[in-house]
Design an enzyme around this catalytic site. Structure first.
Site, mmCIF file in Angstrom:
data_model
loop_
_atom_site.group_PDB
_atom_site.id
_atom_site.type_symbol
_atom_site.label_atom_id
_atom_site.label_comp_id
_atom_site.label_asym_id
_atom_site.label_seq_id
_atom_site.Cartn_x
_atom_site.Cartn_y
_atom_site.Cartn_z
ATOM 1 N N ARG A 95 -1.243 17.031 -29.110
ATOM 2 C CA ARG A 95 -1.221 17.890 -27.927
ATOM 3 C C ARG A 95 -2.192 19.055 -28.146
ATOM 4 O O ARG A 95 -2.352 19.544 -29.273
ATOM 5 C CB ARG A 95 0.178 18.457 -27.680
ATOM 6 C CG ARG A 95 1.166 17.465 -27.128
ATOM 7 C CD ARG A 95 0.850 17.057 -25.683
ATOM 8 N NE ARG A 95 1.829 16.134 -25.129
ATOM 9 C CZ ARG A 95 1.692 14.805 -25.138
ATOM 10 N NH1 ARG A 95 0.630 14.237 -25.644
ATOM 11 N NH2 ARG A 95 2.638 14.039 -24.593
ATOM 12 N N HIS A 124 -7.832 12.499 -23.181
ATOM 13 C CA HIS A 124 -6.404 12.155 -23.326
ATOM 14 C C HIS A 124 -6.172 10.664 -23.042
ATOM 15 O O HIS A 124 -5.410 10.296 -22.146
ATOM 16 C CB HIS A 124 -5.532 13.037 -22.418
ATOM 17 C CG HIS A 124 -4.092 13.058 -22.855
ATOM 18 N ND1 HIS A 124 -3.280 14.150 -22.709
ATOM 19 C CD2 HIS A 124 -3.297 12.105 -23.439
ATOM 20 C CE1 HIS A 124 -2.068 13.880 -23.174
ATOM 21 N NE2 HIS A 124 -2.050 12.636 -23.623
HETATM 22 P P1 NDP Z 1 7.927 10.968 -33.636
HETATM 23 O O1 NDP Z 1 8.996 11.828 -33.082
HETATM 24 O O2 NDP Z 1 8.242 9.554 -33.952
HETATM 25 O O3 NDP Z 1 7.354 11.619 -34.980
HETATM 26 C C1 NDP Z 1 7.165 12.990 -35.124
HETATM 27 C C2 NDP Z 1 6.846 13.314 -36.589
HETATM 28 O O4 NDP Z 1 6.511 14.703 -36.664
HETATM 29 C C3 NDP Z 1 8.015 13.079 -37.523
HETATM 30 O O5 NDP Z 1 7.576 12.548 -38.733
HETATM 31 C C4 NDP Z 1 8.571 14.489 -37.735
HETATM 32 O O6 NDP Z 1 9.198 14.685 -38.990
HETATM 33 C C5 NDP Z 1 7.301 15.307 -37.673
HETATM 34 N N1 NDP Z 1 7.597 16.714 -37.336
HETATM 35 C C6 NDP Z 1 8.121 17.204 -36.196
HETATM 36 N N2 NDP Z 1 8.277 18.540 -36.266
HETATM 37 C C7 NDP Z 1 7.840 18.907 -37.500
HETATM 38 C C8 NDP Z 1 7.745 20.132 -38.184
HETATM 39 N N3 NDP Z 1 8.144 21.270 -37.629
HETATM 40 N N4 NDP Z 1 7.260 20.121 -39.428
HETATM 41 C C9 NDP Z 1 6.873 18.977 -40.024
HETATM 42 N N5 NDP Z 1 6.920 17.761 -39.425
HETATM 43 C C10 NDP Z 1 7.403 17.727 -38.173
HETATM 44 O O7 NDP Z 1 6.704 11.060 -32.613
HETATM 45 P P2 NDP Z 1 5.589 9.961 -32.295
HETATM 46 O O8 NDP Z 1 4.967 9.537 -33.574
HETATM 47 O O9 NDP Z 1 6.137 8.899 -31.414
HETATM 48 O O10 NDP Z 1 4.562 10.819 -31.401
HETATM 49 C C11 NDP Z 1 3.892 11.947 -31.900
HETATM 50 C C12 NDP Z 1 3.167 12.682 -30.780
HETATM 51 O O11 NDP Z 1 1.977 12.003 -30.421
HETATM 52 C C13 NDP Z 1 3.921 12.804 -29.459
HETATM 53 O O12 NDP Z 1 4.870 13.851 -29.506
HETATM 54 C C14 NDP Z 1 2.816 13.065 -28.462
HETATM 55 O O13 NDP Z 1 2.642 14.449 -28.253
HETATM 56 C C15 NDP Z 1 1.570 12.486 -29.130
HETATM 57 N N6 NDP Z 1 1.018 11.386 -28.341
HETATM 58 C C16 NDP Z 1 -0.242 11.516 -27.807
HETATM 59 C C17 NDP Z 1 -0.801 10.490 -27.072
HETATM 60 C C18 NDP Z 1 -2.196 10.580 -26.573
HETATM 61 O O14 NDP Z 1 -2.594 9.730 -25.759
HETATM 62 N N7 NDP Z 1 -3.008 11.503 -27.024
HETATM 63 C C19 NDP Z 1 -0.049 9.247 -26.796
HETATM 64 C C20 NDP Z 1 1.239 9.196 -27.448
HETATM 65 C C21 NDP Z 1 1.750 10.238 -28.167
HETATM 66 P P3 NDP Z 1 10.597 13.971 -39.373
HETATM 67 O O15 NDP Z 1 10.304 12.499 -39.350
HETATM 68 O O16 NDP Z 1 10.890 14.476 -40.722
HETATM 69 O O17 NDP Z 1 11.585 14.369 -38.317
HETATM 70 C C1 OXD Z 2 2.190 10.468 -24.534
HETATM 71 C C2 OXD Z 2 0.879 10.751 -23.992
HETATM 72 O O1 OXD Z 2 2.868 11.385 -24.979
HETATM 73 O O2 OXD Z 2 0.363 9.939 -23.220
HETATM 74 O O3 OXD Z 2 2.573 9.282 -24.545
HETATM 75 O O4 OXD Z 2 0.276 11.767 -24.327
#
Ligand code: NDP
Ligand code: OXD
Length: 316
Positions: free
Chosen positions: A231, A279
């Site tokens: 993001r 994006h």
């Molecule tokens: P998940 O919820 O599966 O994974 C999030 C990870 O981030 C986990 O490993 C979590 O740790 C870690 N995390 C969260 N908060 C913290 C923190 N404060 N400190 C350290 N680690 C942290 O999310 P996804 O992998 O499914 O997605 C990730 C992001 O990708 C989405 O939130 C979205 O914003 C972005 N995205 C962007 C897209 C695009 O087109 N550009 C498309 C899809 C997604 P833990 O496992 O220990 O809880």
């Molecule tokens: C998502 C995105 O969060 O498209 O899936 O950014």
């Protein structure tokens, strides 16, 4: 016995609606679909909602709401709604194809930096045949993934399989074969210090807002590159530009921005060390999303637990 029909409210820009509506209606012809801003609806009829960036305050006007589905994997758009009814489960879109596309994006742009592709593009434009450009060995190029969740883990595994030394940073320790795990704020600096090519795949929460800032870049080795596919709010854009201009960082790839669409006046468009994509790192496939919503509603109606519900207090 007559079964009451379910009503699903779409809370997306009106011009997006037909894409999702066609697929969902085809998957469940009995479902009543209303598009917020286009169709009239009775708030008490609405049992389910589907959205990405809902207008704050809307969900609290729907007293019989049973579940809300996010069209994206990231739910930061929902967390802006301080009136979100906290007893209503928020289900995020976790999908193998979306995860795969995100992993592809990470691999593609990690390789672009590792193999210095932008420099070869420039040489091609200048019709220059230049061999012998120094190339760092794969085994000496340390890749780091911020966020080792659904997407981060797959991206890390793919990069590991290409021979890169990979580490991930998450809130809790992970045990993924061949991926070094760093966890929590106390280990962030050490993680950054060993990372030559960094990809951010974190959810945007108050704890991760602005995490890619001057302090983070200073902790990384000279010549490091940064990819942000999560993001825009993770990145302090002016700190990035300063780190690139001082040659501390060698390049950046950005798919997400503080303001989207990226304003025409943004210096990022033309910065020689920045690659911009609009994006598109991972896209939500309408057919897959339709099935996700239908499956979720059916589970809810059967009284079964929903998968991939968001912990609203944690923010992801
Ligand atoms: P998940 O919820 O599966 O994974 C999030 C990870 O981030 C986990 O490993 C979590 O740790 C870690 N995390 C969260 N908060 C913290 C923190 N404060 N400190 C350290 N680690 C942290 O999310 P996804 O992998 O499914 O997605 C990730 C992001 O990708 C989405 O939130 C979205 O914003 C972005 N995205 C962007 C897209 C695009 O087109 N550009 C498309 C899809 C997604 P833990 O496992 O220990 O809880
Ligand atoms: C998502 C995105 O969060 O498209 O899936 O950014």
């Amino acid at each position: 016995m007559s079964m009451r029909k379910k009503t699903l409210l779409f809370v997306v820009p009106v011009n997006w609606a037909p894409l999702w509506e066609t697929q969902i209606q085809a998957a469940d012809p009995d479902l009543i679909i209303k598009v917020q801003g286009r169709d009239e609806y009775t708030p008490t009829d609405v049992g389910y909602a589907l959205s990405f960036r809902p207008p704050p305050g809307l969900f609290k006007t729907l007293p019989n709401l049973k579940a809300v589905f996010s069209l994206g994997a990231g739910v930061d758009g929902f967390l802006l709604d301080t009136d979100y009814p906290r007893h209503v489960p928020l289900v995020r879109f976790v999908n193998q194809w979306l995860t795969m596309e995100m992993a592809q994006y990470t691999v593609l742009h990690t390789l672009m930096h590792h193999r210095q592709q932008r420099m070869f593009d420039a040489l091609q434009k200048a019709r220059q045949w230049r061999q012998g450009v120094p190339q760092r060995k794969t085994t000496d190029t340390r890749v780091g993934i911020l966020g080792l969740g659904e997407i981060g883990q797959m991206a890390g595994e793919r990069l590991r399989d290409l021979g890169f030394p990979v580490a991930g940073w998450s809130r809790t320790k992970k045990n993924v074969p061949g991926i070094e795990s760093f966890a929590g704020d106390a280990e962030l600096k050490a993680f950054l210090a060993r990372t030559d090519i960094l990809t951010c795949l974190l959810p945007l929460t108050p704890a991760t807002q602005g995490i890619l800032d001057a302090e983070a870049f200073a902790a990384m080795p000279v010549g490091a590159a940064v990819i942000n596919a999560a993001r825009g709010g993770h990145l302090v854009e002016r700190d990035l530009v300063a780190a690139l201009d001082s040659n501390h960082l060698s390049g950046a790839t950005l798919d997400v921005f503080e303001t989207e669409p990226l304003p025409e006046s943004s210096p990022l468009w033309t910065h020689p060390k920045v690659t911009v994509t609009p994006h598109v790192a991972g896209r939500t496939d309408p057919k897959e999303a339709a099935q996700f919503v239908i499956d979720g509603m059916e589970k809810m109606e059967r009284g079964e637990p929903l998968e991939n519900t968001v912990d609203l207090s944690r923010g992801y």
